[in-house]
Enzyme design. Structure first.
Site, short mmCIF file in Angstrom:
data_model
loop_
_atom_site.label_atom_id
_atom_site.label_comp_id
_atom_site.label_asym_id
_atom_site.label_seq_id
_atom_site.Cartn_x
_atom_site.Cartn_y
_atom_site.Cartn_z
N LYS A 100 31.22 46.84 42.11
CA LYS A 100 32.55 46.67 41.54
C LYS A 100 33.63 47.51 42.24
CE LYS A 100 31.62 43.72 38.20
NZ LYS A 100 32.22 42.36 38.18
N GLU A 122 39.57 44.46 32.45
CA GLU A 122 38.57 44.11 31.46
C GLU A 122 37.22 44.57 31.99
OE1 GLU A 122 37.07 41.77 34.45
OE2 GLU A 122 39.18 42.03 33.95
N SER A 387 22.95 44.40 42.93
CA SER A 387 24.37 44.62 42.68
C SER A 387 24.67 45.93 41.96
CB SER A 387 24.94 43.46 41.88
OG SER A 387 24.22 43.30 40.65
#
Length: 409
Positions: A100, A122, A387
């Site tokens: 991210k 969010e 991830s």
């Protein structure tokens, strides 16, 4: 902001094809939001190939993220399965523990150039919230994170991390109290505050966000393709990534799309079954519709309305998916499978025990598919996007073990 497609004030940008991937994508939003989005698009298009912008981003990737992240050969797991060789792209080794940060850094640099003073985001599993809070702290910007009340309960550690870095975390208490509702509230806050910049975490939403997220997350496959060739003198036969909204997967697929001999597989959250409310597999089970200002596959109920969704993983329980993934499915370039909670949990423990790497529950969905198909792919190579790391999920797994809901096997 209304998320329904029958709002008479909503306009579609299909007349100029902006943000469309085949029939998916677009900008189905009220005029007031369209103006805000186009402001972001103008900035992105101005700077995305700017040498000074890219130099600053590359410096942050190296010195703040810790990029490039390595590829790791799972020798023990590969021998255990007796089929394909399994490799991991270690996004879990990124600063803060997930992919991210790649996107948060890029978008915050855009916000900085636009002179915005407040950052809105969010988050589902909390990793995007943590990444946004970290970069906001780095640049001294006020940061507000919207997170479903249920996800706050599941991811207390990440909520604490966000608050430690100065972010305000606001609980979304409507509906299922998860990621969809967090996006609803974040979009509304963005429209109402012209000084704000919305750092959208996944490759969803109206134009230009799917393109922006793809652009900044493509660093994953940019590195991985070269690393894999250097490591093995070949390309992988299969690339696998988990798909919720689809950001890590589109980043992992990006530089392999042109390699037609490389199979691209997205692992969606199959949850506990195929009925409405038991999964969040919008590409496998969904139908075309509009949600949050873009057209894609959406999990719908019998009335054609957005259905409740479920996944053991807070980062995957979104009722729609990236319009680019929808297009890749339509043209047959990528395939998508539903992975159950049970399969993901099993993969979570298998990787932990065989390689000493604890994966995020999101990543465990991709790993589960690799584990499933590897025995029948002897002599082949599978590259999985890991991830995120599983630290954030340990409390959740611990509680499930204590309640005898799962077994450590």
């Amino acid at each position: 902001m209304s998320t329904q497609s029958n709002n008479s004030n909503i306009q579609n940008s299909q007349e100029n094809s902006l943000g469309f991937y085949g029939s998916h994508g677009g900008q189905f939003v009220p005029d007031e939001m369209k103006a805000r989005l186009n402001e972001v698009a103008d900035c992105f298009n101005k700077y995305k190939n700017d040498k000074n912008f890219l130099a600053e981003l590359d410096d942050l990737y190296k010195h703040f993220c810790g990029r490039p992240t390595p590829i790791f050969y799972c020798e023990n797991l590969s021998k255990q399965l007796g089929g394909a060789d399994i490799y991991l792209k270690r996004e879990d080794l990124n600063h803060l523990g997930a992919h991210k940060l790649n996107n948060a850094l890029g978008q915050l640099l855009l916000a900085k150039r636009m002179g915005k003073t407040r950052i809105i985001a969010e988050t589902g599993a909390g990793q995007h919230g943590v990444a946004t809070a970290a970069v906001s702290a780095l640049y001294g910007l006020k940061c507000t994170i919207y997170m479903g009340e249920e996800d706050i309960r599941r991811q207390e550690l990440n909520v604490l991390r966000m608050r430690m870095m100065g972010a305000e975390v606001i609980a979304a208490t409507s509906g299922q109290k998860t990621l969809k509702e967090a996006v609803d509230e974040a979009l509304e806050a963005f429209v109402n505050d012209p000084e704000s910049f919305y750092v959208l975490g996944s490759a969803v939403g109206p134009y230009p966000y799917p393109e922006i997220v793809h652009h900044f997350q493509s660093v994953i496959s940019f590195e991985a393709r070269e690393q894999f060739q250097t490591m093995t003198n070949s390309l992988p036969d299969m690339v696998v990534a988990c798909v919720g909204g689809g950001s890590n997967a589109i980043g992992m697929f990006s530089h392999f799309i042109k390699d037609k001999d490389v199979a691209l597989v997205g692992a969606e959250p199959g949850g506990i079954g195929n009925k409405i409310g038991e999964h969040a597999a919008s590409l496998v089970h969904g139908k075309e519709s509009i949600l949050h200002g873009f057209k894609s596959y959406v999990c719908l109920d019998e009335k054609g309305e957005v259905a409740p969704v479920y996944s053991i993983s807070a980062g995957l329980d979104y009722p729609s998916v990236s319009p680019e993934h929808a297009h890749l499915k339509d043209i047959g370039r990528a395939s998508y499978v539903a992975v159950t909670d049970e399969e993901a949990i099993k993969a979570f423990f298998i990787l932990s025990k065989s390689q000493g790497i604890i994966p995020a529950l999101e990543s465990a969905h991709a790993l589960a598919h690799a584990i499933k198909v590897a025995p029948n792919m002897k002599g082949k190579k599978i590259l999985v996007c890991l991830s995120g790391r599983g630290d954030k999920d340990v409390d959740q797994i611990s509680a499930m073990l204590k309640e005898n809901k799962i077994q450590m096997s």
